[in-house]
Enzyme design. Structure first.
Site, PDB file in Angstrom:
ATOM      1  N   ASP A 234      18.342  15.304  -0.469  1.00 60.63           N
ATOM      2  CA  ASP A 234      18.802  14.291   0.484  1.00 60.63           C
ATOM      3  C   ASP A 234      17.811  14.281   1.648  1.00 60.63           C
ATOM      4  O   ASP A 234      17.918  15.071   2.582  1.00 60.63           O
ATOM      5  CB  ASP A 234      20.214  14.646   0.961  1.00 60.63           C
ATOM      6  CG  ASP A 234      20.799  13.590   1.902  1.00 60.63           C
ATOM      7  OD1 ASP A 234      20.020  12.773   2.437  1.00 60.63           O
ATOM      8  OD2 ASP A 234      22.023  13.601   2.098  1.00 60.63           O
ATOM      9  N   GLU A 327      24.497  23.051   8.961  1.00 58.20           N
ATOM     10  CA  GLU A 327      24.758  21.763   8.301  1.00 58.20           C
ATOM     11  C   GLU A 327      26.179  21.874   7.773  1.00 58.20           C
ATOM     12  O   GLU A 327      26.401  22.236   6.619  1.00 58.20           O
ATOM     13  CB  GLU A 327      23.739  21.517   7.191  1.00 58.20           C
ATOM     14  CG  GLU A 327      23.714  20.058   6.718  1.00 58.20           C
ATOM     15  CD  GLU A 327      24.749  19.785   5.641  1.00 58.20           C
ATOM     16  OE1 GLU A 327      25.950  19.642   5.994  1.00 58.20           O
ATOM     17  OE2 GLU A 327      24.375  19.727   4.474  1.00 58.20           O
ATOM     18  N   GLU A 336      36.349  19.867   4.531  1.00 60.16           N
ATOM     19  CA  GLU A 336      35.934  21.253   4.299  1.00 60.16           C
ATOM     20  C   GLU A 336      36.142  22.139   5.524  1.00 60.16           C
ATOM     21  O   GLU A 336      36.107  23.357   5.421  1.00 60.16           O
ATOM     22  CB  GLU A 336      34.475  21.378   3.825  1.00 60.16           C
ATOM     23  CG  GLU A 336      34.226  20.774   2.463  1.00 60.16           C
ATOM     24  CD  GLU A 336      32.795  20.960   1.989  1.00 60.16           C
ATOM     25  OE1 GLU A 336      31.957  21.446   2.779  1.00 60.16           O
ATOM     26  OE2 GLU A 336      32.514  20.634   0.828  1.00 60.16           O
ATOM     27  N   HIS A 477      23.846  12.127   0.590  1.00 57.44           N
ATOM     28  CA  HIS A 477      24.758  12.727  -0.396  1.00 57.44           C
ATOM     29  C   HIS A 477      26.208  12.688   0.088  1.00 57.44           C
ATOM     30  O   HIS A 477      27.135  12.916  -0.695  1.00 57.44           O
ATOM     31  CB  HIS A 477      24.342  14.167  -0.716  1.00 57.44           C
ATOM     32  CG  HIS A 477      24.716  15.176   0.331  1.00 57.44           C
ATOM     33  ND1 HIS A 477      24.008  15.341   1.494  1.00 57.44           N
ATOM     34  CD2 HIS A 477      25.735  16.065   0.379  1.00 57.44           C
ATOM     35  CE1 HIS A 477      24.571  16.295   2.216  1.00 57.44           C
ATOM     36  NE2 HIS A 477      25.619  16.756   1.568  1.00 57.44           N
TER      37      HIS A 477
END
Length: 529
Positions: A234, A327, A336, A477
């Site tokens: 990406d 990240e 998440e 992504h």
């Protein structure tokens, strides 16, 4: 001897040769019995040394070998550091797994023992005899200076009987303590369940409170190489981080940097190449072992220290860091809940003058009009190979769709519903409710709402960098998150579509999200999981 299995808390009996001789087929004779009595004090095991390849015939012989040949007295270490059963087991597994040198062990301080991680409860050797030995017995046996009677004599039999009686007494005491601990744990669990509905998450947050086994599926997913390949390829994502660090190298010069969730270590290596004095890279997934090889292959091991574990469970080798990079972004930014871990690290380790990067993020919404796509996803269930499966519609709609949206299907101007300053935001603010208004640009049917996010590297940067995950720019992504409407409604160009969005963690799984829209007198709840 009674032991506790660390994996399942089941008690089991470890019978020494002198306590339970092998049953015969009925042809025993006096010679066999005498031979057994003579060998009764010998442990018929093969015990590997902790520091070399030597195999010894018993636990006591192994400990004596370690003391005389390697100058490490395990019994003295048990006493010096006041190790309980778990501390002793961690120490043995630490020595075996890290191949620790004797000189290092003899120079440890009482305040920072290197085997404190729960990871060292996992046995390195299957059926390790040293792990089946009671540390209290080791210390007790070491203190005893009683003479040993000859095997086979009445005194020897009496001593063995007394020893067995003492072991049984200690086992009963250990069982009583374990039952008391179990009762305490049950009361604690009941309290947690009773308080779950009446109180907010603690200061640590729901993610930090997850046990390692509860969080295993999440970290296991990042142990697969494919996901890291996708992220590295990406270019929008990876080159933005690279450009931020390389173009702002003055901000990294001689700094201590923490990389939370380092993966393959790409961000850590960018930071090292940008002039960081020290980079600490942390990841709980198995990819950390490949990251170690990658760092060594690029000759950066003198600058980058890699640690396996959750940031909430480990202790860093420094008190404070100057920069935290990560990240952490998931679908719809907050899926998440990895930002929770970054905020934990920020509050515990970031210096007063330091910064988290990226430092700013926002979430945007826009209206979508794509009848063909809606038909494909929803109307499809009305006739599936001649069968009516329309009952599936409600379930399908309730799952948010992550996909690349065509820019020409947008029928409104975007609007920002939430801005997050990673240096200031509180954990509680990651669950929120926000009113919004979408300026409609086309007269058509509204079939969905799309969400995406933008990321900014801004604070103290001479060269500011940002990237977007929206449908109007090169894809990433992360794609976009689409919330399909079960029943589309008509909108007119120029009108303001008013609504309210609520974003919260799923109580059953704090890494997943529940997103609720109040739109045109409808209440629609979607899951991201």
């Amino acid at each position: 001897m009674l032991h506790t299995c660390l994996c399942c808390n089941v008690f089991f009996l470890d019978c020494d040769a002198d306590e339970m001789p092998e049953l015969s087929d009925g042809d025993d004779d006096a010679d066999d019995e005498e031979q057994w009595m003579e060998e009764g004090d010998t442990e018929r095991v093969s015990v590997p040394c902790l520091f070399c390849d030597r195999l010894l015939s018993s636990v006591s012989a192994t400990l004596q070998h370690c003391a005389t040949e390697h100058q490490v007295n395990i019994v003295d270490m048990i006493r010096k550091y006041n190790l309980d059963d778990y501390g002793y087991i961690k120490m043995i597994n630490f020595i075996r797994s890290t191949k620790a040198e004797a000189a290092c062990l003899n120079g440890l301080s009482n305040t920072s023992l290197p085997w404190q991680s729960e990871d060292f409860l996992r046995p390195v050797l299957q059926d390790d005899p040293l792990l089946q030995t009671d540390p209290e017995e080791l210390c007790g046996d070491n203190e005893s200076n009683l003479s040993v009677p000859s095997p086979g004599t009445p005194d020897a039999l009496l001593q063995r009987a007394q020893a067995a009686e003492e072991r049984a007494r200690r086992s009963e005491e250990a069982l009583a303590r374990a039952m008391e601990d179990l009762h305490t744990l049950k009361l604690l669990a009941q309290g947690l369940v009773l308080n779950a509905e009446t109180s907010k998450s603690s200061n640590l947050g729901a993610v930090a409170e997850l046990r390692e086994d509860e969080d295993e599926a999440y970290f296991s997913s990042y142990g697969h190489y494919g996901i890291h390949e996708e992220m590295l390829k990406d270019k929008v994502r990876t080159e933005s981080y690279r450009d931020f660090m390389y173009c702002n190298s003055e901000a990294f010069k001689d700094k201590v940097v923490l990389d939370v969730g380092c993966g393959t270590g790409i961000l850590s290596m960018f930071a090292a190449r940008s002039g960081a004095k020290k980079v600490i890279a942390v990841d709980q997934s198995e990819i950390i072992y490949q990251a170690m090889d990658i760092v060594r292959s690029n000759k950066l091991e003198d600058k980058i220290t890699l640690i396996k574990g959750r940031i909430e469970d480990i202790t860093l080798p420094v008190e404070k860091v100057d920069i935290i990079i990560s990240e952490w972004m998931g679908y719809f930014l907050l899926f998440e809940s990895m930002l929770d871990s970054v905020l934990y690290a920020r509050d515990l380790y970031l210096s007063d003058s330091g910064s988290v990067y990226p430092d700013l993020c926002n979430i945007s919404l826009a209206a979508v009009g794509d009848i063909d796509r809606h038909q494909d996803r929803i109307a499809f269930w009305e006739d599936v190979y001649g069968f009516d499966m329309a009952c599936m519609k409600t379930a399908v709609v309730a799952e948010a769709v992550v996909e690349v949206l065509k820019a020409d299907t947008l029928i409104s101007e975007p609007t920002v519903i939430q801005t997050i300053d990673c240096n200031r935001v509180r954990l509680s603010e990651l669950e929120f409710t926000s009113d919004f208004s979408l300026k409609i640009t086309n007269t058509t049917e509204c079939t969905a709402i799309v969400g995406y996010f933008d990321v900014f590297f801004d604070k103290g940067c001479s060269t500011k960098v940002m990237f977007s995950t929206g449908p109007q720019v090169p894809k990433t992504h992360w794609k976009q998150t689409v919330f399909l409407l079960e029943r589309p409604f008509h909108v007119k160009a120029g009108e303001d579509l008013q609504g309210k969005i609520t974003v919260r963690k799923n109580k059953k799984d704090p890494r997943s999200l529940l997103v609720t829209f109040d739109l045109r007198d409808r209440k629609l709840t979607y899951s991201l999981q």
